[in-house]
Design an enzyme around this catalytic site. Structure first.
Site, short mmCIF file in Angstrom:
data_model
loop_
_atom_site.label_atom_id
_atom_site.label_comp_id
_atom_site.label_asym_id
_atom_site.label_seq_id
_atom_site.Cartn_x
_atom_site.Cartn_y
_atom_site.Cartn_z
N HIS A 1 42.12 34.47 29.29
CA HIS A 1 41.01 35.01 28.47
C HIS A 1 41.45 35.21 27.02
CE1 HIS A 1 38.15 35.70 31.76
NE2 HIS A 1 39.21 35.97 32.50
N ASP B 1 38.64 38.35 24.32
CA ASP B 1 38.41 37.33 25.35
C ASP B 1 38.36 35.98 24.65
OD1 ASP B 1 37.43 35.96 27.81
OD2 ASP B 1 37.21 38.01 28.51
N GLU C 1 42.37 36.22 36.25
CA GLU C 1 41.88 34.84 36.21
C GLU C 1 42.74 33.90 35.37
OE1 GLU C 1 37.18 35.29 37.01
OE2 GLU C 1 37.77 35.85 34.97
C1 ACM Z 1 36.95 40.00 35.99
O1 ACM Z 1 35.75 40.10 36.36
N1 ACM Z 1 37.45 38.83 35.66
C2 ACM Z 1 37.81 41.16 35.91
#
Ligand code: ACM
Ligand code: ZN
Length: 637
Positions: free
Chosen positions: A285, A211, A352
């Site tokens: 991420h 991440d 995201e």
């Molecule tokens: C997530 O909670 N972004 C998968």
């Protein structure tokens, strides 16, 4: 896997045949407090006594699976101090015997088992060794909580109530996810986490390995990932309020797993019939990857691994979709991941992704023209489909968070639905496999008690929400729902004890949802059984939350605009005591009787605590009254 329908049919046939049957809480033996609840429980009379003479017995032809018998022997040896030898012979009396069905018993599938305890012995049978392993977990739960002790306890009678159990899981995928990026968790901790998971019959641990805050997996040929990407500046306090890395500050906080470390974890897990699913989260991420290899972002600036700052548009944590070097690097990464992780799935994240970087990047724009893509959602879909080809070329299957649906889903992709159930529903309708992890019911990083009692976490997912989770929504063909998973993000989980605290007991509620038949679910029954498990967690030194004992404080607004306080509890049988006078209430203070409470003039807080039979059960909650306005649940006259 056996679907619910077939289990119900078996139950009905047994009832019709006049056999004692119990898939239901009400028929449960007083002595059995099993979690997850088995499909059929038939209590008997008497007990089997484990003594210094007890052996575990296998047929010589099953010697290849003796590891499971050894697990049971080890588990019994420590607390009992008995020798518990594992032997290969055919006698039946006074032993704990493991047997594989010569003719597979269809209703048990690959993970099911039968467990029969009589005063003369214990017989565990299954179609496959996996079934033995789960029977062994059930058998441990039939013993006193002291079975969890790692030191000998002399004062206990090691008896098992006579019982007949027939059991198999509802879902094939029964998972938890642990985020090891936001905070690094040691190899030994992961092994202990697995030990605890399998007691409740989980079979999948998804590791969120990468991440913005740390890259945790050694990848041959990309040394900067672990030299740079695995480390950040140390910070304490509230995540998102952290100070930016200062000039010259050393990156001392972090860690990573070498390929050998990971092989050791995988081996440990597979001996316990648990699959480790790796996640390499792309295209977003990815700050740790970009900090290690700055050429992989659109702007190609030099960034640092994010220590936990609030997300801002300056943090370019998205890989460039127009740069072929990105896909070459991902090929290297997934080649290595596919070699290390033997499971069939690789999780590629996909969640995201902020598309503003792509919208302004000449290379990404060029890619969109070349590939005739009309928007950045389609570019995301292009990115995921290209990663899917890489994954397939390594002989693996792709899983992604539900954002991979946007702009078109890659063929054969499995969707992990987190933003609710809708993504999973859509994917199932399109014939894709789904793992349900809706945040409302399955996110273990959220508040499990009153927000004033917990770290800063944003939303609430109490024990009861986990228990109410139904992974197969109305109208969905269950054959597409591979299973479900609890998710522990670790932004607010800075240490291993807190990771346990956030996981248990909510993961027990999920375990029952994932294993037991839907018709068996019963909240009061679950809480009764759960309370019997708490001493087990204590004995095993596993930290857990008692938040389900804590009072619930909400507000009601009258039609004159006055705020009144409403108190409640998540479980039955608790008395609530309260005060507005800034002292600590006990069970001699006013007891809440269900009437809304009027705020006394000048009061600035309410303190509330729960009791049962004269003993405090929940923690005292001290809620400043200024927060009441945010807790209005309805208006009343
Ligand atoms: C997530 O909670 N972004 C998968
Ligand atoms: Zn770009």
């Amino acid at each position: 896997m056996i679907f619910k329908g077939s289990k119900l049919l078996i139950c009905c046939l047994l009832v019709l045949a006049g056999l004692p049957v119990s898939a239901q809480e009400s028929n449960q033996s007083q002595q059995s407090h099993l979690i997850p609840l088995p499909v059929l429980v038939q209590p008997g009379l008497g007990k089997f006594q484990i003594t210094s003479k007890t052996s575990i017995v296998l047929s010589p032809e099953d010697a290849a699976h003796a590891g499971i018998a050894d697990f049971l022997a080890q588990r019994l040896r420590l607390p009992t101090g008995f020798a518990i030898p594992v032997q290969y012979r055919r006698t039946k009396n006074h032993d704990i015997r493991f047997s594989l069905n010569k003719v597979p018993q269809q209703n048990l599938g690959t993970e099911g088992y039968t467990l029969q305890v009589s005063p003369k012995g214990i017989l565990i049978s299954a179609n496959q060794p996996k079934g033995w392993f789960y029977a062994m977990q059930t058998l441990s739960q039939l013993l006193p909580p002291h079975v969890e002790s790692s030191v000998k306890i002399n004062t206990i009678s090691w008896s098992v109530p006579c019982i007949k159990i027939e059991d198999c899981p509802r879902f094939e995928w029964r998972g938890l996810m642990l985020d090891v990026s936001r905070h690094f968790f040691s190899k030994d901790f992961i092994k202990a986490y697995i030990d605890q998971m399998v007691k409740y019959k989980f079979n999948t641990l998804h590791l969120h390995l990468t991440d913005d805050h740390g890259w945790r997996m050694e990848i041959k040929g990309l040394p900067e990932l672990t030299k740079v990407g695995a480390w950040r500046v140390p910070r304490e306090g509230f995540w998102k309020d952290f100070e930016k890395p200062q000039a010259g500050e050393a990156n001392t906080y972090g860690g990573f797993y070498t390929a050998n470390d990971m092989r050791e974890i995988i081996d440990y897990a597979s001996q316990r019939f648990l699959t480790i699913v790796p996640e390499i989260d792309v295209p977003a991420h990815s700050m740790a990857l970009i900090a290690s290899y700055p050429n992989l972002s659109c702007k190609q600036l030099q960034y640092t691994v994010n220590p936990g700052l609030a997300w801002s548009a300056e943090q370019e944590n998205v890989l460039c979709a127009g740069n072929d070097s990105v896909f070459l690097s991902l090929d290297k990464i997934f080649t290595e991941i596919a070699l290390i992780f033997p499971g069939k799935y690789i999780h590629i994240g996909g969640d995201e992704a902020v598309k503003t970087f792509w919208a302004r990047c000449p290379k990404c724009q060029q890619r969109m023209r070349d590939e005739h893509l009309s928007n950045t959602e389609e570019l995301q879909s292009y990115f995921i489909k290209r990663v899917a080809k890489i994954i397939e070329s390594k002989g693996k299957k792709l899983i992604g968070w539900d954002e991979i649906l946007e702009g078109g889903l890659a063929a054969d992709a499995t969707v992990m639905s987190w933003r609710g159930m809708d993504g999973g529903l859509q994917a199932a309708k399109a014939g894709h496999k789904v793992i349900m992890s809706p945040w409302q019911n399955a996110y273990l990083d959220l508040y499990q008690s009153d927000p004033v009692m917990e770290n800063n976490m944003g939303a609430v997912c109490r024990l009861s929400s986990c228990y109410q989770f139904e992974p197969v929504p109305e109208g969905t063909d269950p054959k597409y729902i591979l299973g479900a998973q609890g998710i522990l993000w670790t932004e607010h989980v800075p240490n291993e004890r807190q990771a346990q605290y956030m996981t248990w007991p909510r993961a027990m509620a999920l375990a029952e949802v994932f294993w037991s038949a839907k018709t068996q679910r019963n909240w009061n029954g679950f809480i009764n059984r759960l309370e019997w498990h708490l001493p087990r967690l204590d004995t095993a030194n596993v930290k857990y939350s008692r938040g389900f004992y804590d009072p619930l404080i909400t507000a009601v607004k009258t039609n004159t605009g006055e705020l009144k306080v409403k108190l409640a509890t998540e479980i039955e049988g608790l008395d609530i005591y309260y005060t507005f006078d800034d002292t600590h209430p006990d069970n001699y203070y006013p007891r809440y009787t269900g009437q809304l409470l009027t705020l006394p003039k000048g009061a600035h807080s309410i303190r509330v605590i729960t009791y049962r039979a004269g003993k405090p059960m929940g923690r005292e909650i001290n809620l400043p009254l200024k927060y009441l306005a945010n807790r209005v649940e309805r208006s009343a006259n």
